[in-house]
Design a protein around this motif. Structure first.
Motif, mmCIF file in Angstrom:
data_model
loop_
_atom_site.group_PDB
_atom_site.id
_atom_site.type_symbol
_atom_site.label_atom_id
_atom_site.label_comp_id
_atom_site.label_asym_id
_atom_site.label_seq_id
_atom_site.Cartn_x
_atom_site.Cartn_y
_atom_site.Cartn_z
ATOM 1 N N PHE A 13 0.824 -1.207 0.000
ATOM 2 C CA PHE A 13 0.000 0.000 0.000
ATOM 3 C C PHE A 13 0.862 1.263 0.000
ATOM 4 N N LYS A 14 2.107 1.119 0.436
ATOM 5 C CA LYS A 14 3.064 2.235 0.545
ATOM 6 C C LYS A 14 2.603 3.267 1.570
ATOM 7 N N GLY A 15 2.003 2.783 2.655
ATOM 8 C CA GLY A 15 1.528 3.664 3.715
ATOM 9 C C GLY A 15 2.664 4.261 4.513
ATOM 10 N N THR A 16 2.477 5.519 4.893
ATOM 11 C CA THR A 16 3.495 6.224 5.671
ATOM 12 C C THR A 16 2.893 7.019 6.825
ATOM 13 N N LYS A 17 1.578 7.009 6.974
ATOM 14 C CA LYS A 17 0.918 7.893 7.929
ATOM 15 C C LYS A 17 0.831 7.349 9.343
ATOM 16 N N ILE A 18 1.190 6.105 9.538
ATOM 17 C CA ILE A 18 0.974 5.488 10.846
ATOM 18 C C ILE A 18 2.122 4.537 11.174
ATOM 19 N N SER A 19 2.485 4.491 12.435
ATOM 20 C CA SER A 19 3.571 3.614 12.868
ATOM 21 C C SER A 19 3.065 2.182 13.022
ATOM 22 N N GLU A 20 3.993 1.260 13.114
ATOM 23 C CA GLU A 20 3.618 -0.146 13.283
ATOM 24 C C GLU A 20 2.863 -0.359 14.592
ATOM 25 N N THR A 21 3.279 0.317 15.632
ATOM 26 C CA THR A 21 2.610 0.186 16.930
ATOM 27 C C THR A 21 1.163 0.650 16.846
ATOM 28 N N ASP A 22 0.934 1.801 16.224
ATOM 29 C CA ASP A 22 -0.423 2.334 16.093
ATOM 30 C C ASP A 22 -1.265 1.534 15.103
ATOM 31 N N PHE A 23 -0.630 0.977 14.100
ATOM 32 C CA PHE A 23 -1.347 0.229 13.065
ATOM 33 C C PHE A 23 -2.148 -0.920 13.669
ATOM 34 N N THR A 24 -1.596 -1.583 14.648
ATOM 35 C CA THR A 24 -2.248 -2.746 15.251
ATOM 36 C C THR A 24 -3.645 -2.400 15.769
ATOM 37 N N GLY A 25 -3.789 -1.277 16.413
ATOM 38 C CA GLY A 25 -5.104 -0.870 16.903
ATOM 39 C C GLY A 25 -6.028 -0.397 15.800
ATOM 40 N N TRP A 26 -5.495 0.382 14.880
ATOM 41 C CA TRP A 26 -6.319 0.928 13.798
ATOM 42 C C TRP A 26 -6.815 -0.150 12.850
ATOM 43 N N VAL A 27 -6.016 -1.177 12.586
ATOM 44 C CA VAL A 27 -6.409 -2.193 11.607
ATOM 45 C C VAL A 27 -7.615 -2.996 12.092
ATOM 46 N N ILE A 28 -7.751 -3.154 13.388
ATOM 47 C CA ILE A 28 -8.928 -3.858 13.924
ATOM 48 C C ILE A 28 -10.185 -3.029 13.676
ATOM 49 N N SER A 29 -10.107 -1.721 13.932
ATOM 50 C CA SER A 29 -11.256 -0.839 13.679
ATOM 51 C C SER A 29 -11.602 -0.797 12.200
ATOM 52 N N ALA A 30 -10.584 -0.710 11.366
ATOM 53 C CA ALA A 30 -10.801 -0.663 9.917
ATOM 54 C C ALA A 30 -11.405 -1.979 9.418
ATOM 55 N N SER A 31 -10.925 -3.090 9.930
ATOM 56 C CA SER A 31 -11.460 -4.397 9.539
ATOM 57 C C SER A 31 -12.909 -4.547 9.990
ATOM 58 N N ALA A 32 -13.209 -4.062 11.188
ATOM 59 C CA ALA A 32 -14.593 -4.104 11.689
ATOM 60 C C ALA A 32 -15.499 -3.261 10.801
ATOM 61 N N TYR A 33 -15.010 -2.110 10.360
ATOM 62 C CA TYR A 33 -15.796 -1.266 9.450
ATOM 63 C C TYR A 33 -16.076 -2.003 8.135
ATOM 64 N N LEU A 34 -15.074 -2.683 7.597
ATOM 65 C CA LEU A 34 -15.289 -3.435 6.352
ATOM 66 C C LEU A 34 -16.277 -4.576 6.566
ATOM 67 N N ASP A 35 -16.203 -5.231 7.715
ATOM 68 C CA ASP A 35 -17.197 -6.271 8.024
ATOM 69 C C ASP A 35 -18.600 -5.673 8.058
ATOM 70 N N TYR A 36 -18.712 -4.487 8.623
ATOM 71 C CA TYR A 36 -20.000 -3.795 8.721
ATOM 72 C C TYR A 36 -20.572 -3.477 7.345
ATOM 73 N N ILE A 37 -19.765 -2.871 6.474
ATOM 74 C CA ILE A 37 -20.308 -2.454 5.171
ATOM 75 C C ILE A 37 -20.459 -3.607 4.186
ATOM 76 N N THR A 38 -19.785 -4.722 4.446
ATOM 77 C CA THR A 38 -19.931 -5.887 3.562
ATOM 78 C C THR A 38 -20.874 -6.929 4.163
ATOM 79 N N ILE A 39 -21.492 -6.583 5.264
ATOM 80 C CA ILE A 39 -22.421 -7.470 5.968
ATOM 81 C C ILE A 39 -21.744 -8.811 6.302
ATOM 82 N N GLY A 40 -20.488 -8.756 6.719
ATOM 83 C CA GLY A 40 -19.761 -9.940 7.149
ATOM 84 C C GLY A 40 -19.320 -10.882 6.046
ATOM 85 N N ARG A 41 -19.415 -10.469 4.809
ATOM 86 C CA ARG A 41 -19.059 -11.370 3.696
ATOM 87 C C ARG A 41 -17.574 -11.732 3.662
ATOM 88 N N ILE A 42 -16.728 -10.822 4.109
ATOM 89 C CA ILE A 42 -15.285 -11.091 4.048
ATOM 90 C C ILE A 42 -14.939 -12.277 4.939
#
Length: 117
Positions: A15-44
């Motif tokens: 993705f070539k991401g630069t806006k977030i550190s590895e430490t912070d990424f761990t928390g944010w990725v769970i929220s982002a994944s939950a959001y994707l589960d929400y908008i895809t109605i759990g299909r993923i």
């Protein structure tokens, strides 16, 4: 158990991401994944393998959520008779923004389809 649909290595290398550190990424990725589960109605969660488009969508969502968090909350400000409007990260404006961020990645996959499977 909540799934994280991308890891920090994918965020940095693919993705070539630069806006977030590895430490912070761990928390944010769970929220982002939950959001994707929400908008895809759990299909993923039902897929045997997470498509690359989902990984990119999660990374884009992480960056967008981080950006929303960093904003000072001011949506608009007037000078005459001083008026200030504030937003919050859960506003419909931010939800619409998040959807627009992931839509290019997920729309071609069919994961955003609202009909019956």
């Amino acid at each position: 158990m909540m799934n994280a649909y991308a890891d920090y290595a994918f965020y940095k290398d693919n993705f070539k991401g630069t806006k977030i550190s590895e430490t912070d990424f761990t928390g944010w990725v769970i929220s982002a994944s939950a959001y994707l589960d929400y908008i895809t109605i759990g299909r993923i969660r039902k897929l045997s393998m997470v498509p690359e488009e989902v990984k990119y969508a999660v990374c884009a969502t992480v960056d967008a959520m981080k950006k929303a968090e960093e904003r000072d909350g001011v949506a608009s400000e007037s000078v005459g008779k001083h008026s200030v409007s504030y937003t919050d990260k859960y506003s419909s404006e931010n939800k619409g923004y998040l959807y627009k961020v992931v839509e290019p990645f997920l729309l071609p996959t069919g994961l955003l389809h609202r009909g019956l499977d």
